[in-house]
Design a protein around this motif. Structure first.
Motif, PDB file in Angstrom:
ATOM      1  N   GLY A  96      -7.939  -0.808  -3.892  1.00  0.00           N
ATOM      2  CA  GLY A  96      -9.345  -0.435  -3.971  1.00  0.00           C
ATOM      3  C   GLY A  96     -10.183  -1.663  -4.301  1.00  0.00           C
ATOM      4  N   ARG A  97     -11.463  -1.618  -3.953  1.00  0.00           N
ATOM      5  CA  ARG A  97     -12.322  -2.783  -4.120  1.00  0.00           C
ATOM      6  C   ARG A  97     -12.365  -3.247  -5.574  1.00  0.00           C
ATOM      7  NH1 ARG A  97     -16.261  -5.525  -1.431  1.00  0.00           N
ATOM      8  NH2 ARG A  97     -17.785  -6.589  -2.766  1.00  0.00           N
ATOM      9  N   LYS A  98     -12.472  -2.338  -6.509  1.00  0.00           N
ATOM     10  CA  LYS A  98     -12.569  -2.717  -7.916  1.00  0.00           C
ATOM     11  C   LYS A  98     -11.359  -3.543  -8.337  1.00  0.00           C
ATOM     12  CE  LYS A  98     -12.666  -0.724 -12.603  1.00  0.00           C
ATOM     13  NZ  LYS A  98     -13.646  -1.682 -13.171  1.00  0.00           N
ATOM     14  N   HIS A  99     -10.161  -3.055  -8.032  1.00  0.00           N
ATOM     15  CA  HIS A  99      -8.950  -3.765  -8.450  1.00  0.00           C
ATOM     16  C   HIS A  99      -8.806  -5.098  -7.732  1.00  0.00           C
ATOM     17  CE1 HIS A  99      -5.018  -4.457 -10.054  1.00  0.00           C
ATOM     18  NE2 HIS A  99      -4.434  -4.399  -8.876  1.00  0.00           N
ATOM     19  N   VAL A 100      -9.098  -5.123  -6.434  1.00  0.00           N
ATOM     20  CA  VAL A 100      -8.941  -6.357  -5.668  1.00  0.00           C
ATOM     21  C   VAL A 100      -9.900  -7.435  -6.166  1.00  0.00           C
ATOM     22  CG1 VAL A 100      -9.242  -7.398  -3.382  1.00  0.00           C
ATOM     23  CG2 VAL A 100      -8.038  -5.216  -3.607  1.00  0.00           C
ATOM     24  N   MET A 101     -11.160  -7.075  -6.359  1.00  0.00           N
ATOM     25  CA  MET A 101     -12.154  -8.074  -6.772  1.00  0.00           C
ATOM     26  C   MET A 101     -11.884  -8.593  -8.184  1.00  0.00           C
ATOM     27  SD  MET A 101     -13.813  -8.293  -3.990  1.00  0.00           S
ATOM     28  CE  MET A 101     -15.237  -9.311  -4.366  1.00  0.00           C
ATOM     29  N   GLU A 102     -11.454  -7.717  -9.064  1.00  0.00           N
ATOM     30  CA  GLU A 102     -11.136  -8.142 -10.424  1.00  0.00           C
ATOM     31  C   GLU A 102      -9.841  -8.942 -10.457  1.00  0.00           C
ATOM     32  OE1 GLU A 102     -13.419  -4.419 -12.648  1.00  0.00           O
ATOM     33  OE2 GLU A 102     -11.227  -4.374 -12.447  1.00  0.00           O
ATOM     34  N   ARG A 123       1.408  -4.686  -0.976  1.00  0.00           N
ATOM     35  CA  ARG A 123       1.905  -3.524  -0.255  1.00  0.00           C
ATOM     36  C   ARG A 123       0.708  -2.883   0.450  1.00  0.00           C
ATOM     37  NH1 ARG A 123       5.914  -5.705  -1.470  1.00  0.00           N
ATOM     38  NH2 ARG A 123       7.909  -4.837  -2.166  1.00  0.00           N
ATOM     39  N   PHE A 124       0.962  -1.902   1.291  1.00  0.00           N
ATOM     40  CA  PHE A 124      -0.093  -1.132   1.930  1.00  0.00           C
ATOM     41  C   PHE A 124      -0.483  -0.007   0.988  1.00  0.00           C
ATOM     42  CE2 PHE A 124      -1.881   2.053   4.762  1.00  0.00           C
ATOM     43  CZ  PHE A 124      -2.650   1.293   5.630  1.00  0.00           C
ATOM     44  N   ASP A 125      -1.782   0.243   0.836  1.00  0.00           N
ATOM     45  CA  ASP A 125      -2.262   1.278  -0.074  1.00  0.00           C
ATOM     46  C   ASP A 125      -2.676   2.510   0.734  1.00  0.00           C
ATOM     47  OD1 ASP A 125      -3.428   2.875  -1.987  1.00  0.00           O
ATOM     48  OD2 ASP A 125      -4.740   1.322  -2.801  1.00  0.00           O
ATOM     49  N   VAL A 126      -1.848   3.546   0.695  1.00  0.00           N
ATOM     50  CA  VAL A 126      -2.127   4.739   1.487  1.00  0.00           C
ATOM     51  C   VAL A 126      -3.249   5.578   0.891  1.00  0.00           C
ATOM     52  CG1 VAL A 126       0.237   4.859   2.351  1.00  0.00           C
ATOM     53  CG2 VAL A 126      -0.360   6.104   0.265  1.00  0.00           C
ATOM     54  N   THR A 127      -3.686   5.263  -0.332  1.00  0.00           N
ATOM     55  CA  THR A 127      -4.716   6.062  -0.985  1.00  0.00           C
ATOM     56  C   THR A 127      -6.115   5.457  -0.862  1.00  0.00           C
ATOM     57  OG1 THR A 127      -4.502   4.975  -3.148  1.00  0.00           O
ATOM     58  CG2 THR A 127      -2.983   6.777  -2.678  1.00  0.00           C
ATOM     59  N   THR A 128      -6.214   4.268  -0.298  1.00  0.00           N
ATOM     60  CA  THR A 128      -7.505   3.587  -0.161  1.00  0.00           C
ATOM     61  C   THR A 128      -7.786   3.341   1.315  1.00  0.00           C
ATOM     62  OG1 THR A 128      -7.280   2.472  -2.307  1.00  0.00           O
ATOM     63  CG2 THR A 128      -8.799   1.489  -0.714  1.00  0.00           C
ATOM     64  N   PRO A 129      -9.008   3.626   1.777  1.00  0.00           N
ATOM     65  CA  PRO A 129      -9.333   3.320   3.178  1.00  0.00           C
ATOM     66  C   PRO A 129      -9.086   1.843   3.465  1.00  0.00           C
ATOM     67  CG  PRO A 129     -11.065   4.662   2.189  1.00  0.00           C
ATOM     68  CD  PRO A 129     -10.148   4.256   1.069  1.00  0.00           C
ATOM     69  N   LEU A 130      -8.409   1.573   4.563  1.00  0.00           N
ATOM     70  CA  LEU A 130      -8.089   0.185   4.902  1.00  0.00           C
ATOM     71  C   LEU A 130      -9.354  -0.649   5.058  1.00  0.00           C
ATOM     72  CD1 LEU A 130      -5.999  -1.964   5.573  1.00  0.00           C
ATOM     73  CD2 LEU A 130      -5.961  -1.119   7.924  1.00  0.00           C
ATOM     74  N   GLU A 131     -10.413  -0.053   5.580  1.00  0.00           N
ATOM     75  CA  GLU A 131     -11.666  -0.789   5.746  1.00  0.00           C
ATOM     76  C   GLU A 131     -12.196  -1.273   4.400  1.00  0.00           C
ATOM     77  OE1 GLU A 131     -15.992  -0.402   7.978  1.00  0.00           O
ATOM     78  OE2 GLU A 131     -14.745   1.375   7.707  1.00  0.00           O
ATOM     79  N   GLU A 132     -12.076  -0.451   3.347  1.00  0.00           N
ATOM     80  CA  GLU A 132     -12.518  -0.866   2.015  1.00  0.00           C
ATOM     81  C   GLU A 132     -11.749  -2.093   1.546  1.00  0.00           C
ATOM     82  OE1 GLU A 132     -12.260   0.754  -2.603  1.00  0.00           O
ATOM     83  OE2 GLU A 132     -12.502   2.219  -0.989  1.00  0.00           O
TER      84      GLU A 132
END
Length: 338
Positions: A96-102, A123-132
């Motif tokens: 998710g954007r929050k975790h990636v940016m932090e 890994r691939f995150d199946v719970t977050t839109p790939l576009e995000e």
């Protein structure tokens, strides 16, 4: 040391990459870890791979400290994001954007650098839109905090989806980091062809199969003291899939093959993965400097066709090739505490 382009990108990396999974901040004391990093530098290794999750961020700190005093422009520093870090709260994991940016900010602080050369989705995150996820990566690249992006243990279909978005966002998606060895060839049927088509290079981990391909594990013999197979902090779990007499017996048949070409079994294993033209680099780990020196001996080695055939004949049907194994090992979701 030999150097290769990472896929079809302009980034050149050392074909032997130093990685600190399961060692720095965990199995190996900091002084020993620093000695291994310096041995890697002395051997011509310029590419260093880590991740925020390794030793719950401690591995990045150790690597950052060990590289101090080196010319930053002469190094390629790689790290990754996905797995839980910190107190492992509900936003301390995933893409998710929050975790990636932090996470990129935390990694840069620990690595003591203004940017990483390659930032990878662990890994691939199946719970977050790939576009995000890809927009977050684009913002990181456009801000100068990373030069390139890559992924680790994604399927061919996931790689294609990511590459399409990366192209739209005008960011360089250049690499895949999968497990790959003589014993574990699940990327060959689907991931490698997709990556080759899209211009991605493989930076492979565990080319020695967590030490199994060194031949030190002998059927019917006690496990070597201090080896990965005796590590209760995670190493024993990772190596367990190979720890049966059939696999270990087949591996022993590789000894005369290695002797034929004047290599140690570890060198043979690393050289083998580097024969794949889609492989840009092989990640080695070490707990002692002499292990780095030995593994670097695989750089620049070209194995004759008859040696490659002899390896296949020795290992026979213990080789794992099913591409579905990548999907099987993928997290099905992120646990969120209530």
């Amino acid at each position: 040391m030999d150097y290769r382009h990472l896929g079809r990108s302009g980034l050149v990396i050392s074909e032997i990459v130093y990685g600190n999974w399961l060692t720095h901040g965990s199995q190996v004391e900091n002084d020993a870890a620093t000695a291994c990093v310096h041995a890697a530098l002395d051997a011509g290794i310029t590419t260093f791979d880590t991740a925020d999750v390794y030793a719950n961020t401690a591995a990045e700190t150790v690597l950052g400290d060990a590289l101090q005093g080196q010319r930053r422009e002469s190094l390629e520093i790689l790290t990754k994001v996905y797995w839980p870090t910190g107190p492992k709260g509900h936003n301390d994991t995933g893409l998710g954007r929050k975790h990636v940016m932090e996470s990129i900010d935390g990694s840069l602080k620990r690595l003591r650098t203004d940017y990483v050369d390659l930032y990878q989705a662990h890994r691939f995150d199946v719970t977050t839109p790939l576009e995000e996820t890809m927009v977050a990566f684009a913002d990181i690249v456009h801000s100068g905090k990373a030069h390139y992006i890559g992924v680790s243990e994604w399927t061919a279909d996931q790689i294609r989806q990511g590459a399409e978005l990366a192209k739209e966002l005008k960011i360089p998606f250049v690499s895949s980091q999968p497990q790959y060895s003589m014993l574990w060839r699940v990327i060959e049927e689907e991931v490698v062809p997709a990556s080759d088509e899209l211009g991605l290079g493989q930076i492979v981990w565990s080319p020695i199969a967590q030490g199994v391909l060194t031949g030190k594990y002998v059927p019917g013999q006690p496990l070597p003291e201090g080896s990965r197979a005796t590590d209760s902090k995670g190493g024993a779990d990772m190596i367990s899939r190979f720890m049966n007499d059939d696999v270990l017996g087949r591996v022993q048949q590789l000894k005369p093959v290695a002797e034929q070409v004047g290599l140690s079994m570890a060198q043979l294993a690393v050289a083998w993965v580097l024969q794949n033209p889609n492989v840009s680099g092989a990640i080695i780990g070490a707990s002692r400097p002499e292990q780095v020196t030995e593994n670097v001996g695989a750089a620049g080695v070209e194995l004759p066709a008859e040696v490659m055939t002899a390896i296949d004949e020795a290992l026979g049907d213990v080789v794992v090739r099913d591409p579905a194994k990548t999907l099987e090992g993928m997290p099905k979701g992120r646990s969120v505490a209530s």
